[in-house]
Scaffold this active site. Structure first.
Site, mmCIF file in Angstrom:
data_model
loop_
_atom_site.group_PDB
_atom_site.id
_atom_site.type_symbol
_atom_site.label_atom_id
_atom_site.label_comp_id
_atom_site.label_asym_id
_atom_site.label_seq_id
_atom_site.Cartn_x
_atom_site.Cartn_y
_atom_site.Cartn_z
ATOM 1 N N LYS A 43 0.933 -1.187 -0.042
ATOM 2 C CA LYS A 43 0.092 -0.033 0.168
ATOM 3 C C LYS A 43 0.679 1.290 0.121
ATOM 4 C CE LYS A 43 -4.182 -1.708 2.061
ATOM 5 N NZ LYS A 43 -5.196 -1.643 3.074
ATOM 6 N N ARG A 93 -17.462 -0.568 2.633
ATOM 7 C CA ARG A 93 -17.871 0.168 1.731
ATOM 8 C C ARG A 93 -19.030 0.233 0.533
ATOM 9 N NH1 ARG A 93 -11.781 2.064 1.787
ATOM 10 N NH2 ARG A 93 -11.935 0.483 0.078
ATOM 11 N N SER A 131 -8.585 5.354 2.055
ATOM 12 C CA SER A 131 -7.279 6.059 2.376
ATOM 13 C C SER A 131 -6.388 6.184 1.157
ATOM 14 C CB SER A 131 -6.774 5.371 3.505
ATOM 15 O OG SER A 131 -7.017 5.378 4.550
#
Length: 168
Positions: A43, A93, A131
């Site tokens: 990430k 989500r 994020s």
């Protein structure tokens, strides 16, 4: 009487309003919520583990309840066992999240059937926040104030400015 302990794992790079929503709601489901901050090299973290830990601690300080922020670098189920947790809390989500999370929950159940996974749907207004996208918006100078707290926004702008200077 035993204490119900839950774990909410993530990289929190950065912690978003979506994460905060899940932490607030998750803390109501258990006696103690352990926010597990981990590193996922794939990430490309913007902030170090220590910086993320400090930020998460600051952001959850006013939520109330018994919330602990702990780092981990192991299998999630090993971390949950070490913390005495019987619940993993995961935020969802969208449908795409569900497929991945469902598969992970199934694998985790095989590893440790004593720990259940609980899914919380993100607040509708917060569902699109990720994020990765917040970092991308910040890197291109976009406004991120709708996605993170004012303190996190300031930290991100400062970090993007430092990164920009290194790249010039």
């Amino acid at each position: 009487m035993s204490v119900r302990i839950g774990v909410y794992p993530g990289t929190f790079d950065p912690i978003t309003l979506g994460h905060m929503d899940i932490i607030r709601r998750g803390a109501k489901l258990v006696d103690r919520l352990v926010v597990g901050v981990t590193t996922n090299a794939s990430k490309s973290p913007m902030f170090s583990l220590e910086e993320r830990m400090a930020t998460v601690r600051r952001e959850v300080a006013d939520i109330g309840g018994d919330i602990h922020v702990v780092s981990f670098d192991s299998l999630l189920m090993d971390f949950a066992e070490r913390e005495g947790a019987r619940v993993i809390i995961r935020g969802l989500r969208a449908v795409a999240d569900f497929e991945y999370e469902y598969q992970m929950a199934g694998m985790n159940q095989q590893i440790n059937p004593r720990v259940e996974t609980v899914f919380l749907m993100a607040d509708v207004a917060l569902q699109p926040i990720a994020s990765r996208l917040v970092k991308e918006i910040a890197m291109f100078g976009g406004e991120i104030g709708k996605f993170v707290t004012p303190a996190v926004r300031t930290e991100m702008i400062d970090r993007v400015t430092v990164i920009g200077r290194k790249g010039s």
